[in-house]
Write an enzyme that holds these catalytic residues in place. Structure first.
Site, PDB file in Angstrom:
ATOM      1  N   MET A  35       3.705   1.238  -6.180  1.00 37.21           N
ATOM      2  CA  MET A  35       4.414   0.639  -7.305  1.00 37.21           C
ATOM      3  C   MET A  35       3.582  -0.480  -7.931  1.00 37.21           C
ATOM      4  O   MET A  35       4.093  -1.304  -8.693  1.00 37.21           O
ATOM      5  CB  MET A  35       5.785   0.120  -6.867  1.00 37.21           C
ATOM      6  CG  MET A  35       6.730   1.227  -6.447  1.00 37.21           C
ATOM      7  SD  MET A  35       8.477   0.801  -6.563  1.00 37.21           S
ATOM      8  CE  MET A  35       8.582  -0.577  -5.425  1.00 37.21           C
ATOM      9  N   GLY A  36       2.293  -0.504  -7.614  1.00 36.09           N
ATOM     10  CA  GLY A  36       1.401  -1.465  -8.241  1.00 36.09           C
ATOM     11  C   GLY A  36       1.422  -2.828  -7.575  1.00 36.09           C
ATOM     12  O   GLY A  36       1.879  -3.000  -6.463  1.00 36.09           O
ATOM     13  N   HIS A  39      -2.575  -5.035  -3.249  1.00 33.79           N
ATOM     14  CA  HIS A  39      -3.175  -6.025  -2.361  1.00 33.79           C
ATOM     15  C   HIS A  39      -4.123  -5.302  -1.410  1.00 33.79           C
ATOM     16  O   HIS A  39      -4.355  -4.082  -1.531  1.00 33.79           O
ATOM     17  CB  HIS A  39      -2.096  -6.817  -1.602  1.00 33.79           C
ATOM     18  CG  HIS A  39      -1.072  -5.970  -0.922  1.00 33.79           C
ATOM     19  ND1 HIS A  39      -1.366  -5.114   0.125  1.00 33.79           N
ATOM     20  CD2 HIS A  39       0.263  -5.842  -1.135  1.00 33.79           C
ATOM     21  CE1 HIS A  39      -0.273  -4.514   0.534  1.00 33.79           C
ATOM     22  NE2 HIS A  39       0.736  -4.927  -0.220  1.00 33.79           N
ATOM     23  N   HIS A  42      -3.022  -1.977   0.155  1.00 34.69           N
ATOM     24  CA  HIS A  42      -3.198  -0.805  -0.696  1.00 34.69           C
ATOM     25  C   HIS A  42      -4.674  -0.407  -0.755  1.00 34.69           C
ATOM     26  O   HIS A  42      -5.013   0.785  -0.719  1.00 34.69           O
ATOM     27  CB  HIS A  42      -2.712  -1.098  -2.120  1.00 34.69           C
ATOM     28  CG  HIS A  42      -1.261  -1.410  -2.226  1.00 34.69           C
ATOM     29  ND1 HIS A  42      -0.792  -2.649  -2.587  1.00 34.69           N
ATOM     30  CD2 HIS A  42      -0.154  -0.640  -2.034  1.00 34.69           C
ATOM     31  CE1 HIS A  42       0.520  -2.634  -2.621  1.00 34.69           C
ATOM     32  NE2 HIS A  42       0.947  -1.438  -2.287  1.00 34.69           N
ATOM     33  N   GLY A 152       1.224   3.260   4.349  1.00 35.33           N
ATOM     34  CA  GLY A 152       1.079   2.194   5.330  1.00 35.33           C
ATOM     35  C   GLY A 152       2.239   2.177   6.316  1.00 35.33           C
ATOM     36  O   GLY A 152       3.383   2.486   5.959  1.00 35.33           O
ATOM     37  N   GLN A 158      10.048   4.431   5.790  1.00 38.86           N
ATOM     38  CA  GLN A 158       9.643   5.249   4.644  1.00 38.86           C
ATOM     39  C   GLN A 158       8.668   6.326   5.081  1.00 38.86           C
ATOM     40  O   GLN A 158       8.770   7.488   4.656  1.00 38.86           O
ATOM     41  CB  GLN A 158       9.005   4.374   3.571  1.00 38.86           C
ATOM     42  CG  GLN A 158       8.426   5.168   2.408  1.00 38.86           C
ATOM     43  CD  GLN A 158       7.845   4.287   1.328  1.00 38.86           C
ATOM     44  OE1 GLN A 158       8.549   3.848   0.426  1.00 38.86           O
ATOM     45  NE2 GLN A 158       6.546   4.023   1.416  1.00 38.86           N
ATOM     46  N   SER A 191       3.525  -6.893  -1.640  1.00 38.38           N
ATOM     47  CA  SER A 191       3.551  -7.307  -3.046  1.00 38.38           C
ATOM     48  C   SER A 191       4.579  -8.398  -3.276  1.00 38.38           C
ATOM     49  O   SER A 191       4.460  -9.209  -4.208  1.00 38.38           O
ATOM     50  CB  SER A 191       3.853  -6.102  -3.942  1.00 38.38           C
ATOM     51  OG  SER A 191       2.858  -5.107  -3.801  1.00 38.38           O
ATOM     52  N   ARG A 192       5.615  -8.445  -2.443  1.00 38.89           N
ATOM     53  CA  ARG A 192       6.683  -9.431  -2.617  1.00 38.89           C
ATOM     54  C   ARG A 192       6.327 -10.804  -2.062  1.00 38.89           C
ATOM     55  O   ARG A 192       7.073 -11.764  -2.283  1.00 38.89           O
ATOM     56  CB  ARG A 192       7.977  -8.924  -1.967  1.00 38.89           C
ATOM     57  CG  ARG A 192       8.626  -7.772  -2.729  1.00 38.89           C
ATOM     58  CD  ARG A 192       9.954  -7.362  -2.094  1.00 38.89           C
ATOM     59  NE  ARG A 192      10.710  -6.470  -2.968  1.00 38.89           N
ATOM     60  CZ  ARG A 192      10.637  -5.148  -2.949  1.00 38.89           C
ATOM     61  NH1 ARG A 192       9.811  -4.570  -2.085  1.00 38.89           N
ATOM     62  NH2 ARG A 192      11.363  -4.405  -3.763  1.00 38.89           N
TER      63      ARG A 192
END
Length: 302
Positions: A35-36, A39, A42, A152, A158, A191-192
């Site tokens: 989702m972009g 980091h 990724h 990951g 997931q 990302s968060r």
């Protein structure tokens, strides 16, 4: 290397077909869906794909179907220019950046649900989340048709859901799990993390510290219920931490354990998973291990 930026399904399929037709050596295609706001975690997936395959495709798409009504869809961090630079340094060949209308031109009437393993952990606190993940990943697999796809282990549930889905639907792609990457102080890359203020960032270290301590606790012979209680108590030492869940399950089928049996007598691979809010930011982390190997001092945490 400068990746090719593609924004339509037709153009992406043409580019991949051309690669498979013209490549004389390694014709395999590796795929990293994201989702972009990339980091180093990724980037590690992209490097692994570039090492394994002749072509590496990255997708960047913030999928609205996996966000709940009160979640951070509108505020989810986005930085396309930065993402392209990260992807370029990691050996990416193609970056697929579709618009919402490209991925969902009409209201989707088809739904994909994976049962049982979605009913716990994030699935329990985020109803419908994994249905959204399943449909977008299936669409992306059908669009890209990769030989391998890289995910990951930080989002271990997931990974389990996608692995089960590809197996059940006979999707011809190899799912490649990749280790959790962490900051030097132990915080899992996410990302968060950008949402955390200085105090929240400091206190969030309690997650990796507590999970690391679980190896010694298991070796001492505690049960699942005792481990969960100890983890909750340890995490609660951080004043800003608000626990969503702490659980210990078998992996990858995420089934419940006999909570009173000593964990070091269990031969299954186990997932120790936590989700904790710091302010409005929800962080997840986990430790995947085998209790027998822990007892022998051989923890294979990933």
């Amino acid at each position: 290397m400068t990746p090719k930026i593609i924004r339509t399904i037709v153009e992406l399929r043409q580019a991949i077909a051309e690669f498979r037709k013209l490549s004389e050596d390694n014709r395999s295609v590796g795929f990293v869906p994201t989702m972009g706001y990339l980091h180093e975690g990724h980037a590690s997936l992209l490097r692994q794909s570039a090492s394994d395959n002749g072509l590496t495709v990255l997708s960047i798409f913030v999928n609205p179907l996996q966000f709940g009504p009160n979640e951070d869809l509108d505020k989810y961090p986005r930085d396309e220019e930065r993402d392209i630079k990260v992807a370029a340094t990691a050996g990416t060949n193609i970056i697929f950046i579709p618009a919402l209308s490209e991925m969902y031109p009409n209201q989707a009437l088809t739904h994909i649900s994976v049962s049982e393993i979605t009913e716990r952990l994030c699935g329990a606190s985020r109803p419908g989340h994994f249905d959204g993940v399943a449909i977008v990943v299936t669409k992306l697999f059908n669009i890209v048709q990769p030989d391998r796809a890289y995910f990951g282990l930080k989002d271990a549930q997931q990974l389990a859901v996608i692995s089960q889905m590809t197996q059940d639907l006979n999707i011809p792609v190899e799912i490649v799990p990749c280790p959790i990457l962490r900051e030097e102080d132990g915080l899992a890359l996410s990302s968060r993390n950008v949402y955390l203020d200085e105090d929240q960032r400091s206190q969030a270290l309690i997650l990796s510290q507590s999970l690391s301590a679980s190896t010694d606790w298991i070796q001492a012979g505690i049960s699942a219920s005792e481990l969960i209680a100890k983890l909750k108590a340890e995490i609660s030492k951080a004043p800003l931490a608000k626990i969503d869940y702490v659980d210990v399950l078998t992996y990858p089928n995420l089934s419940q354990l006999n909570k009173d049996r000593p964990l070091n007598e269990n031969n299954n691979d186990l997932l120790i998973a936590v989700a904790v809010y710091f302010g409005k930011t929800r962080l997840i982390d986990n430790r995947l291990l085998n209790p027998v190997e822990v007892g022998e001092g051989l923890c294979f945490a990933k």
